[in-house]
Design a protein around this motif. Structure first.
Motif, PDB file in Angstrom:
ATOM      1  N   SER A   7      -1.202   7.016   9.324  1.00 49.40           N
ATOM      2  CA  SER A   7      -1.120   6.278   8.071  1.00 49.40           C
ATOM      3  C   SER A   7       0.194   6.578   7.362  1.00 49.40           C
ATOM      4  N   LEU A  44       0.828  -1.199   0.000  1.00 52.25           N
ATOM      5  CA  LEU A  44       0.000   0.000   0.000  1.00 52.25           C
ATOM      6  C   LEU A  44       0.867   1.256   0.000  1.00 52.25           C
ATOM      7  N   ILE A  45       1.901   1.224   0.826  1.00 55.49           N
ATOM      8  CA  ILE A  45       2.791   2.385   0.921  1.00 55.49           C
ATOM      9  C   ILE A  45       3.517   2.598  -0.406  1.00 55.49           C
ATOM     10  N   SER A  71       1.244   4.070  -2.881  1.00 55.48           N
ATOM     11  CA  SER A  71       0.898   5.465  -2.650  1.00 55.48           C
ATOM     12  C   SER A  71       2.033   6.383  -3.082  1.00 55.48           C
ATOM     13  N   ALA A  99       1.134   5.309   4.590  1.00 58.02           N
ATOM     14  CA  ALA A  99       0.866   5.458   3.169  1.00 58.02           C
ATOM     15  C   ALA A  99       0.507   6.909   2.838  1.00 58.02           C
ATOM     16  N   GLU A 118       3.710   9.206   3.281  1.00 59.11           N
ATOM     17  CA  GLU A 118       4.710   9.002   2.222  1.00 59.11           C
ATOM     18  C   GLU A 118       4.230   9.574   0.893  1.00 59.11           C
ATOM     19  N   GLY A 119       2.963   9.295   0.579  1.00 61.56           N
ATOM     20  CA  GLY A 119       2.414   9.731  -0.706  1.00 61.56           C
ATOM     21  C   GLY A 119       2.356  11.239  -0.826  1.00 61.56           C
TER      22      GLY A 119
END
Lengths: 203, 437
Positions: free
Chosen positions: B99, B43-44, B47, B101, B104-105
Motif C-alpha cells: 500500500s 488516497l495517497i 494519507s 498510501a 507514504e503516510g
C-alpha cells in the motif's frame, strides 16, 4: 528480508539514541552538577519572548582576560567560576582549560579591549507554559522602566557538570517564577496599581 | 473505467466503426489498467496530508508546554510520537508493504516525529540550542525512512529541511557544520532519484520529486549567492540555468511533457529571465570593482564554498554541453550556450573598463533563442514553444524600444535591420514554398 529488518532496527535505534542521549546527559547534569546562580536581565523587552520562552542575558557576561583579542568571536572557550560573596557565580578565568570546580563550555564573544572579553553562554532561554510566558515577560519588562517600585530581581539556578549546563529554574524576587506569577495573580491587582499611582504622585 | 470512454465506445459501436468484440477488448483493457493503478493518487495524497496535519497538531499541542506534568513524565512523553511513528512505519513496511498510501503516510509521520521528540526535550531541559545542528540531525535521522519504506514523502520533507538548514546556516555562520556539506547532503537523495527513474518512470512520484528537488536546488543556490562576492552571481546563475536546461533537454527528459520536466521548464524560463536582466546596462556596471581580482586585493582570502560551488556548477554545465555536442543536438547546444557567453563577458568585463558591448551581444543571443524556438516549434508543431519564442522576441523588441541604454540611432537602425530581415526571410521562404509546389 532479514537484512531489511536489521536496517529498520538500526535506523530506529539511531532515532531513539538521540533523545536518550539528550535526556540522559541533562538528567546527569541536574543530578550530579554543581548548583550555581546567575543574575539575569531581560534581553530587548520587545523581542524578549517568541511565544513561549523567556530570553535573558547573563549579567556576569565579561571577564578580564589578558590577550582577549587572540580569541576569535564564536571560538569555543571554557569559562570557570568561583562563588561570589553574594552567592552568585563570578567568572574566574576564561581559557582553553577549566580551572577550579565548576566551569562551562561557552563561546568567546567580542574583545572589548586588549584584555577584556565578553562571553557567550550556552544557555539564554527559559521555556514556559504559553499562558505564563507572557506574564513572566511583563514582570521582567518592568526592569527596563527604571521604576524602582516595579523592578524584580531575576536570577537563574544552573547545574554545571563536566562543562555542560542545565537551567534548573528561573527566580523572580527569589521565588521560583511559577510561584511568583501565581502570587501576583492572587494579589489584588488594582491595589498594586493604586500604590504605583500614589508613588508617582509623590515624586 | 471512466464513463466517457464507455460513452464513446457505445457511440462507435452504434456507428459501426468498432464491432462488439473490439469494444469488449477495449473495456477489458481499461478495467485491467484501473486495477493495476491501485487506490489512486487521491488516497495517497490524503494519507500524506493527514499524517502531516497530525504531526503538526502534535507539535502545536506539545508547544503549549505542559508545566504541570513534571520533568520525568515530559521526558517520557517526548518519546511517544517517535515510538508510535516507528511502530506504524514497521507495520506499513512489512504488513502493508503493497500500500503506497500506508507507506507514504507513516513515512511522513515518522519523519515529523523525530523533530517533535528533539524539540520537546529541548523545551523540557531549556536547551536554547543551535538551529542548524538541530535541523541537520533531524534530516540525517529522517532521510533513511524514505529509503527503507520506499516512500517519497520523507524525501520531500528532507529536501524541505535541507532548504531550512541552508537558510539557518547562513543566518548564523559561526554555528557550523555549515554549508561546506551542501553538495554531499543534497546528493544523498540521488540514489532515490535513480530508483524512481528505473522503476517508475511513468509514475506520478518522479515528477513530484523532480519539482521539489529543482525548487530546493534553485532556492538554495539563489540564497547562497548573496554571500561575500558581489557580481559573482552573473556567471554562476548563467551556469546554473544552463545546467538545468541542458539536463532537461536530454531525450529521456525531453520526451516527457513540460510539467514532468522541471529541469527544462525552470532552466529555460530562468535563463530567459536572467538574460533579460543582463540585457540592461545595470548589472554590468562596476563589475571590475566587484570582481574576484579586486576582492582578493582587498581581503586576501576567498570564500571557498562560493568559489567551489560556482566552479562545480560550471563544470557540470560544461560536461552536459559537451555531451549535447557529442549527441549532435544542435538546437539544445545553442540554448545551453548562454553560460559560456556570459562567463566570457564576465571575465573580460572584470579586467577591462566597460565598453558596453556585452548588452548588444546578450540582446543578439536573446533574439537568436527566440527565432530558434519559433523555428523548432514550426518544425515540430508545438504551439506552446511557438508562444514562448514569440514572447522572447516581443520581449526583446518591446523592452529595447523604450530602453535608454541605447541611443535612438542604434535602436532605429537595429529595428530596421531586424524588421527587414524578417520580411526578407518571409519573402524567400514563401517563394521557395511556392516553387516546391
Amino acid at each position: 528480508m532479514n537484512r531489511r529488518i536489521l536496517l529498520f532496527v538500526l535506523l530506529f535505534a539511531a532515532q531513539l539514541a538521540i533523545p536518550f542521549w539528550l535526556i540522559g546527559s541533562r538528567e546527569m547534569t541536574l543530578h550530579f552538577g554543581q548548583r550555581v546562580l546567575f543574575r539575569v536581565e531581560p534581553v530587548d523587552p520587545y523581542d524578549a519572548f517568541r511565544g513561549r520562552y523567556v530570553r535573558f542575558g547573563i549579567l556576569e557576561n565579561s571577564c578580564e582576560t589578558p590577550g582577549a583579542t587572540n580569541f576569535l568571536q564564536g571560538e569555543p572557550v571554557v569559562i570557570s567560576f568561583t562563588n561570589g560573596k553574594d552567592g552568585f557565580a563570578k567568572v574566574k578565568k576564561v581559557g582553553r582549560n577549566p580551572v577550579g570546580l565548576f566551569w562551562v563550555n561557552g563561546k568567546a564573544g567580542y574583545a572589548q579591549s586588549d584584555n577584556f572579553l565578553t562571553l557567550d553562554y550556552p544557555f539564554d532561554a527559559f521555556y514556559m507554559d504559553e499562558v505564563m510566558a507572557p506574564k513572566a515577560e511583563a514582570a521582567l519588562r518592568n526592569n527596563w522602566r527604571r521604576d524602582e517600585s516595579l523592578m524584580v530581581n531575576a536570577h537563574i539556578a544552573v547545574r554545571l557538570w563536566r562543562g555542560r549546563a542545565v537551567i534548573e529554574n528561573l527566580y523572580l524576587n527569589d521565588m521560583p517564577v511559577m510561584d511568583y506569577l501565581r502570587s501576583q495573580d492572587t494579589n489584588a491587582v488594582p491595589s498594586s496599581k493604586k500604590s504605583v499611582r500614589n508613588k508617582r504622585k509623590d515624586s | 473505467m471512466s464513463s466517457r470512454i464507455e460513452k464513446d465506445l457505445e457511440e462507435l459501436v452504434k456507428a459501426g466503426v468498432v464491432n462488439e468484440k473490439t469494444a469488449g477488448l477495449v473495456r477489458a483493457y481499461y478495467e485491467e489498467k484501473s486495477k493495476r493503478r491501485g487506490p489512486g493518487f487521491l488516497l495517497i495524497a490524503f494519507s500524506i496530508l493527514g499524517s502531516v496535519l497530525l504531526g503538526g497538531g502534535v507539535i502545536l499541542l506539545l508547544a503549549h508546554n505542559w508545566e504541570d506534568f513534571g520533568r520525568p513524565l515530559r521526558a517520557f512523553i517526548s518519546f511517544l510520537p517517535l515510538v508510535i511513528g516507528q511502530v506504524l512505519a514497521l507495520y506499513a513496511g512489512f504488513a502493508k508493504k503493497d500500500s503506497v498510501a500506508w507507506r507514504e503516510g507513516t513515512g511522513a509521520f515518522l519523519y515529523l516525529a523525530i523533530g517533535i521528540s528533539i524539540s520537546l526535550i529541548s523545551q523540557t531541559y531549556h536547551i536554547s540550542g543551535n538551529l542548524p545542528a538541530f535541523l541537520f540531525t533531524w534530516m540525517l535521522l529522517g532521510l533513511p525512512i524514505g529509503y527503507l519504506l520506499g516512500g517519497l514523502s520523507p524525501i520531500v520533507l528532507f529536501l524541505a529541511g535541507f532548504v531550512g538548514w541552508v537558510v539557518a546556516c547562513e543566518d548564523s555562520p559561526r554555528l557550523q557544520p555549515g554549508t561546506a556539506f551542501y553538495w554531499p547532503i543534497l546528493l544523498l537523495v540521488l540514489p532515490y532519484a535513480l530508483r524512481l527513474w528505473k522503476k517508475e518512470r511513468a509514475g506520478f512520484r518522479l515528477p513530484v520529486f523532480l519539482w521539489v528537488f529543482s525548487a530546493a536546488l534553485l532556492f538554495t543556490q539563489i540564497f547562497l549567492m548573496d554571500r561575500v562576492l558581489p557580481s559573482y552571481w552573473i556567471p554562476h546563475f548563467a551556469a546554473l540555468f544552463s545546467l538545468m536546461l541542458l539536463a532537461g533537454s536530454f531525450p529521456a527528459f525531453r520526451e516527457r511533457v513540460l510539467v514532468a520536466n522541471p529541469f527544462f521548464a525552470l532552466g529555460s524560463l530562468g535563463m530567459i529571465v536572467f538574460l533579460f536582466v543582463l540585457s540592461f546596462k545595470g548589472p554590468w556596471t562596476d563589475i571590475s570593482r566587484h570582481s574576484l581580482r579586486s576582492w582578493l586585493d582587498y581581503h586576501h582570502r576567498v570564500d571557498f564554498f562560493q568559489v567551489g560551488n560556482g566552479a562545480l556548477v560550471f563544470a557540470g554545465a560544461v560536461f552536459l554541453w559537451i555531451r549535447t555536442a557529442w549527441e549532435k543536438r544542435w538546437a539544445d547546444l545553442v540554448w545551453g550556450f548562454g553560460f559560456i557567453l556570459i562567463a566570457v563577458f564576465y571575465f573580460v568585463a572584470t579586467g577591462t573598463k566597460e565598453k558596453g558591448y556585452e548588452i548588444y551581444l546578450v540582446n543578439l543571443f536573446l533574439l537568436t533563442l527566440g527565432i530558434l524556438a519559433i523555428a523548432t516549434a514550426s518544425r515540430q508543431a508545438k504551439i506552446g514553444l511557438l508562444n514562448f519564442g514569440m514572447l522572447i522576441l516581443s520581449g526583446v523588441v518591446g523592452i529595447r524600444f523604450f530602453d535608454e541604454d541605447f541611443s535612438f540611432l542604434t535602436r532605429g537602425l537595429a529595428f530596421i535591420a531586424i524588421g527587414g530581415g524578417f520580411l526578407a526571410f518571409n519573402f524567400i521562404f514563401v517563394r521557395k514554398w511556392k516553387g516546391r509546389k
